[in-house]
Design a protein around this motif. Structure first.
Motif, mmCIF file in Angstrom:
data_model
loop_
_atom_site.group_PDB
_atom_site.id
_atom_site.type_symbol
_atom_site.label_atom_id
_atom_site.label_comp_id
_atom_site.label_asym_id
_atom_site.label_seq_id
_atom_site.Cartn_x
_atom_site.Cartn_y
_atom_site.Cartn_z
ATOM 1 N N THR A 113 29.300 29.224 39.354
ATOM 2 C CA THR A 113 30.507 30.040 39.380
ATOM 3 C C THR A 113 30.105 31.491 39.212
ATOM 4 O O THR A 113 29.294 31.824 38.345
ATOM 5 C CB THR A 113 31.464 29.613 38.251
ATOM 6 N N ASP A 115 31.303 35.924 39.507
ATOM 7 C CA ASP A 115 32.402 36.879 39.349
ATOM 8 C C ASP A 115 32.848 37.425 40.706
ATOM 9 O O ASP A 115 34.040 37.516 40.991
ATOM 10 C CB ASP A 115 31.966 38.055 38.470
ATOM 11 N N THR A 135 52.581 33.161 44.546
ATOM 12 C CA THR A 135 52.709 33.671 43.176
ATOM 13 C C THR A 135 52.966 35.165 43.129
ATOM 14 O O THR A 135 53.164 35.721 42.058
ATOM 15 C CB THR A 135 51.428 33.373 42.367
ATOM 16 N N CYS A 173 41.401 36.748 42.859
ATOM 17 C CA CYS A 173 41.200 35.319 42.577
ATOM 18 C C CYS A 173 40.917 35.075 41.110
ATOM 19 O O CYS A 173 41.503 34.170 40.491
ATOM 20 C CB CYS A 173 40.056 34.773 43.434
ATOM 21 N N LYS A 174 40.040 35.884 40.539
ATOM 22 C CA LYS A 174 39.698 35.712 39.119
ATOM 23 C C LYS A 174 40.922 35.882 38.237
ATOM 24 O O LYS A 174 41.121 35.129 37.280
ATOM 25 C CB LYS A 174 38.621 36.721 38.717
ATOM 26 N N LYS A 175 41.747 36.889 38.539
ATOM 27 C CA LYS A 175 42.956 37.128 37.739
ATOM 28 C C LYS A 175 43.912 35.944 37.813
ATOM 29 O O LYS A 175 44.664 35.687 36.870
ATOM 30 C CB LYS A 175 43.665 38.396 38.208
ATOM 31 N N GLN A 176 43.872 35.206 38.926
ATOM 32 C CA GLN A 176 44.747 34.050 39.105
ATOM 33 C C GLN A 176 44.079 32.741 38.687
ATOM 34 O O GLN A 176 44.626 31.665 38.915
ATOM 35 C CB GLN A 176 45.191 33.965 40.567
ATOM 36 N N GLY A 177 42.879 32.818 38.128
ATOM 37 C CA GLY A 177 42.192 31.621 37.654
ATOM 38 C C GLY A 177 41.554 30.788 38.745
ATOM 39 O O GLY A 177 41.289 29.598 38.557
ATOM 40 N N ILE A 178 41.298 31.394 39.905
ATOM 41 C CA ILE A 178 40.671 30.686 41.022
ATOM 42 C C ILE A 178 39.161 30.839 40.928
ATOM 43 O O ILE A 178 38.648 31.955 40.858
ATOM 44 C CB ILE A 178 41.184 31.229 42.372
ATOM 45 N N THR A 179 38.449 29.735 40.915
ATOM 46 C CA THR A 179 36.996 29.736 40.786
ATOM 47 C C THR A 179 36.334 30.191 42.080
ATOM 48 O O THR A 179 36.748 29.808 43.169
ATOM 49 C CB THR A 179 36.495 28.329 40.415
#
Length: 198
Positions: A113, A115, A135, A173-179
């Motif tokens: 994973t 960043d 969203t 993506c990171k802010k939305q919790g998407i790996t």
């Protein structure tokens, strides 16, 4: 486009036929703004196809067909750590892990994973785009040629860092919790003034 890029597309098409997988190529031309080009390609993908996955492959990249299909077997947002074309041969990679860009040998040989991941070879499932739009994590706009579109890719300053359009997408993506997943075993060639194969 480079000869290597053409070889990649040809091999991917032949292997897709052999595997019974439907593949199509979306291209853009006459577009001076790479961010808008990427967003408009995504809009075309969402509005005019029913395909499951969009894979960005830049025109100066060569990827083997088996590595391309290796990416397709994964889910979500995933790609390869592409070596940037730098004149000092610093082995700067288009990937950030824990706030730094590791050297090739530091990535190991297992999926990890990350960043941020550059879009030179980047695969994204349709559902990722659908969820981000649903969203409200991305802004909608209307392109005069494409029609409805969304700002999935963007560039700008976050804190003290300037994010290019691909890193902007990863930030969202990171802010939305998407790996975001990188597979360092995927080998690509990056053509240009300086040539790297990693």
């Amino acid at each position: 486009m480079t000869v290597g890029y053409f070889r990649s597309l040809h091999a991917i098409q032949l292997e897709s036929i052999r595997r019974g997988i439907e593949v199509d190529f979306l291209v853009t031309e006459g577009e001076s703004h790479v961010t808008r080009a990427r967003n408009n390609l995504v809009a075309t993908f969402l509005n005019q196809t029913d395909a499951d996955t969009l894979v960005f492959i830049d025109a100066d990249i060569e990827i083997q067909a088996e590595d391309f299909f290796g990416l397709l077997r994964l889910k979500g947002v995933r790609g390869a750590a592409v070596a940037c074309k730098t004149p000092d041969h610093s082995e700067l990679l288009s990937v950030f892990v824990d706030g730094k860009s590791p050297k090739r040998k530091e990535l190991g040989n297992k999926r990890l994973t990350v960043d941020f991941l550059g879009s030179a070879v980047l695969a994204i499932d349709r559902q990722v785009f659908v969820d981000l739009a649903a969203t409200g994590a991305v802004s909608a706009y209307v392109d005069p040629l494409i029609g409805p579109a969304w700002e999935f890719f963007w560039d700008g300053v976050v804190g003290t860092d300037f994010l290019t359009e691909d890193y902007g997408f990863c930030h969202t993506c990171k802010k939305q919790g998407i790996t975001i997943t990188c597979d360092p075993r995927i080998i690509v060639s990056h053509y240009g003034a300086d040539f790297w194969r990693y």
